[in-house]
Design a protein around this motif. Structure first.
Motif: not given
Ligand code: TXA
Ligand code: MG
Length: 313
Positions: A51-53, A137-139, A145-147, A174-176
Motif C-alpha cells: 500500500g505504498r503511496p 522491502p520490509s514486509a 513498523m518493520s516486522p 533494524v534494517e541494513s
C-alpha cells in the motif's frame, strides 16, 4: 537450513517467486517481502501489497558478490566493503549495468541499484534456489513498523502474501545500513545494522552523511528521481499534434499502460513505457488520466514528479 524451515518449503517458496508470487522471508535484519526483481508485474504486486503511496526504490537481494556484480557496476571501494561485510546487514547502491535485467520499477526508474547479500541461512537458501535477483522491502504495510517475526508479517500483510517462511525472530532487528557509491565520494544513505565506524575503518576515511541542512533525508527522497527528457502533460484526455500519447484503459495511444484498466499492470509498465517513449526523442508525452485508487495513487505521484520543472538540464 534452519530448524524451522526445511528444504521442501524453500523449494516451494522459490517456485512461487519464479511464478511471480510474493514470499515473506526472514533476513538477519527484518522480514522481507520478496518478489522476482526481473518481473515488472511481480514488483508491482509488492507495491500494491504494501500500500505504498509512492514508488520508493526497492533493495535487490542476491546470494553473493558475484551475482551482485552481474547487476551493478562496483567501483573498487564498494567491492572492498562488499568483501568485508557480505553476507550481512549492508546495502550498497551503485550504478546499474547496461545489461541489468532488474525491472525499472524496482529502482523506481533510477539508473542506480541498491544491492544486498543477506546472511540469514533461510534468505541465502531461498536466493540460491530462486536463482534470480529478489526485491525485498520490509514486509510491513506502508508506514508501519518493520516486522521481526513471522507473526508480525501475518498480522500486517496476511493474505496478501502467498507464503511466509517462519524463521523465528530476526537477530539484528533494524534494517541494513545503506551506503551509496554514485557521486565522487561514498555516502551513508541510511544508518542500520552495521555501524558507521566499522565501515569507516575499512574505507580508511570518514563517510559523508546524506542530509539536507541538518535533517537526515530518507534515501528514496534524496536521489533525484527519474525524469524523462520530454515534457509531460498529465490527465490528457487526448493526444494533441506533435505529442506522443501514453494511454490507459479505453484511451489508447502509442503505448497503453493497461488496455483493460488494471492498475497493477499499469504500474508494472510505467517506467519501461516512459523510457521507451522518451527514447523516440519526442518533445512532449501526453499521459491519459489515471484513477487515484489503489496503485493509482503511486502512479500519479510518480507522474507528477516526472512532470515537475527540472532543476538540472
Ligand atoms: O534490512 C533491509 O535492508 C531490509 C531487508 C528485508 O533486507 N529491506 C529494507 O527494504 O529495508 P526497504 O524497501 O524497506 O528499504 C529500502 C530503502 C529505501 O529507503 C530506499 O529509498 C532505499 O533503500 N533505496 C533503494 N534503492 C535505492 C537507490 N537506487 N538509491 C538510493 N536509495 C535506494
Ligand atoms: Mg521499510
Amino acid at each position: 537450513m534452519s530448524p524451522l524451515v526445511n528444504a521442501a518449503e524453500i523449494a516451494e517458496a522459490a517456485r512461487i517467486l519464479r511464478d511471480g508470487g510474493l514470499v515473506a522471508f526472514p533476513t538477519e535484519t527484518v522480514y522481507g517481502l520478496g518478489a522476482d526483481a526481473t518481473s515488472d508485474r511481480a514488483v508491482a504486486r509488492v507495491y500494491e501489497a504494501k500500500g505504498r503511496p509512492t514508488f520508493n526504490p526497492l533493495i535487490v537481494h542476491v546470494p553473493d558478490l558475484a551475482a551482485a556484480e552481474k547487476l551493478g557496476e562496483f567501483p573498487a571501494p564498494a567491492r572492498r566493503l562488499a568483501e568485508v561485510f557480505w553476507p550481512g546487514p549492508l546495502t550498497i547502491v551503485v550504478p546499474r549495468r547496461k545489461d541489468c535485467p532488474v525491472s525499472l520499477l524496482a529502482s523506481a526508474g533510477l539508473p542506480s541499484l541498491a544491492l544486498r547479500v543477506p546472511a540469514h541461512p533461510i534468505a541465502q537458501g531461498l536466493l540460491k534456489a530462486v536463482d534470480r535477483p529478489v526485491v525485498a522491502p520490509s514486509a510491513n504495510p506502508s508506514g508501519r513498523m518493520s516486522p521481526t517475526t513471522a507473526a508480525h508479517v501475518r498480522a500486517g500483510l496476511g493474505r496478501k502474501v502467498d507464503l511466509i517462511l517462519d524463521g523465528g525472530a530476526c537477530r539484528v532487528g533494524v534494517e541494513s545500513t545503506i551506503v551509496g557509491f554514485l557521486g565522487r565520494e561514498p555516502q551513508l544513505l541510511r544508518p542500520g545494522g552495521i555501524v558507521r565506524e566499522d565501515i569507516e575503518r575499512v574505507m580508511g576515511h570518514r563517510l559523508a552523511t546524506a542530509s539536507a541542512g541538518d535533517a537526515p533525508v530518507a534515501p528514496g527522497q534524496l536521489e533525484s528521481h527519474y525524469a524523462p527528457h520530454a515534457a509531460l502533460r498529465l490527465d490528457a484526455e487526448r493526444r494533441r499534434s506533435g505529442e506522443i500519447y501514453l494511454g490507459f484503459g479505453k484511451r489508447d495511444g502509442d503505448r497503453n499502460l493497461s488496455p483493460s484498466g488494471d492498475l497493477v499492470e499499469a504500474a508494472a509498465n510505467l517506467f519501461r513505457m516512459l523510457h521507451e517513449l522518451d527514447e523516440t526523442g519526442t518533445k512532449s508525452i501526453a499521459v491519459a488520466p489515471i484513477p487515484h485508487e489503489g496503485l493509482g495513487e503511486a502512479i500519479n505521484d510518480r507522474l507528477r514528479r516526472a512532470a515537475a520543472p527540472r532543476s538540472r538540464e
